[in-house]
Design an enzyme around this catalytic site. Structure first.
Site, PDB file in Angstrom:
ATOM      1  CG  ASP A  12      -1.632   1.250   1.476  1.00 49.35           C
ATOM      2  OD1 ASP A  12      -2.362   1.664   0.571  1.00 49.35           O
ATOM      3  OD2 ASP A  12      -1.450   1.841   2.558  1.00 49.35           O
ATOM      4  CG  ASP A  14      -1.512   7.844   0.795  1.00 50.14           C
ATOM      5  OD1 ASP A  14      -0.575   8.651   0.859  1.00 50.14           O
ATOM      6  OD2 ASP A  14      -2.331   7.805  -0.142  1.00 50.14           O
TER       7      ASP A  14
END
Length: 219
Positions: A12, A14
């Site tokens: 991922d 953020d």
């Protein structure tokens, strides 16, 4: 180095690689304030991080007139673009990615960001050439739908059973579960540890250093 379990490591963005959780929360709150809507609390705003932007606005304010969602997205982008140049990678991320790349893992990103937003962020962080493939929420289904991982493995000719998804939210971990991939949690991002644990990750790292060490020993 002989790989033990995985050929493809998917991150991922953020809250996992980029230290952006608090900025995203403030931008969600500011977009609601601009439109005179109820301002979501920190917990509610951080819970929707990782979803596609439109889905995030629906989830954070489910009871407002749907006409506001596109305007919230527009205001969010305005606020985020004024701040994103201030964001930095978590300490140790660049070194971890460099080592994994040198050890010949396939590296990918699966993110709730838009394509334009991810490319800007990767360019600013000097990571445009680091990843073999990336998927964004405006290109396919939003997490926790398995499509991002399915598409990344197809593109790179990899096996989902030898793929691990690393993320800071239950959306990331549930996407991995839904795709039949392994899941590893990081505890320094958007979602509280109990929500991460409910998704049964194979490991949970408190810091980037812990994640790096685990990947060296077990990936």
């Amino acid at each position: 180095m002989a790989r033990k379990q995985f050929d493809l490591i998917v991150f991922d963005w953020d809250g996992t690689l980029m230290d952006s959780t608090s900025t995203i929360v403030k931008c969600i709150q500011a977009s609601a304030k601009d439109l005179g809507l109820p301002i979501p609390g920190e917990d509610a705003a951080s819970h929707v991080i990782g979803l596609g932007l439109y889905e995030a606005m629906q989830a954070v304010l489910p009871n407002v007139d749907p006409k506001y969602y596109p305007r919230m997205v527009e205001r969010y982008r305005y606020h985020y673009l004024s701040k994103d140049h201030e964001l930095t990678l978590f300490k140790g991320v660049a070194e971890m990615l460099q080592e994994l790349s040198q050890n010949a893992y396939f590296l990918a990103v699966a993110t709730g960001k838009s394509r334009v937003g991810l490319n800007r962020a990767m360019d600013a962080a000097g990571l445009l050439s680091m990843f073999d493939a990336t998927r964004c929420a405006d290109e396919t289904f939003s997490k926790p739908h398995p499509a991002m991982l399915q598409e990344l493995t197809r593109e790179l000719g990899q096996d989902l059973k030898r793929t691990v998804m690393i993320g800071d939210t239950s959306h990331d971990l549930l996407m991995a579960n839904n795709a039949g991939a392994a899941a590893v949690a990081v505890e320094y991002g958007a979602h509280p540890v109990d929500q991460l644990m409910a998704c049964n990750p194979m490991y949970s790292a408190k810091t980037v250093a812990e994640l790096h060490e685990w990947l060296n020993e077990h990936a």
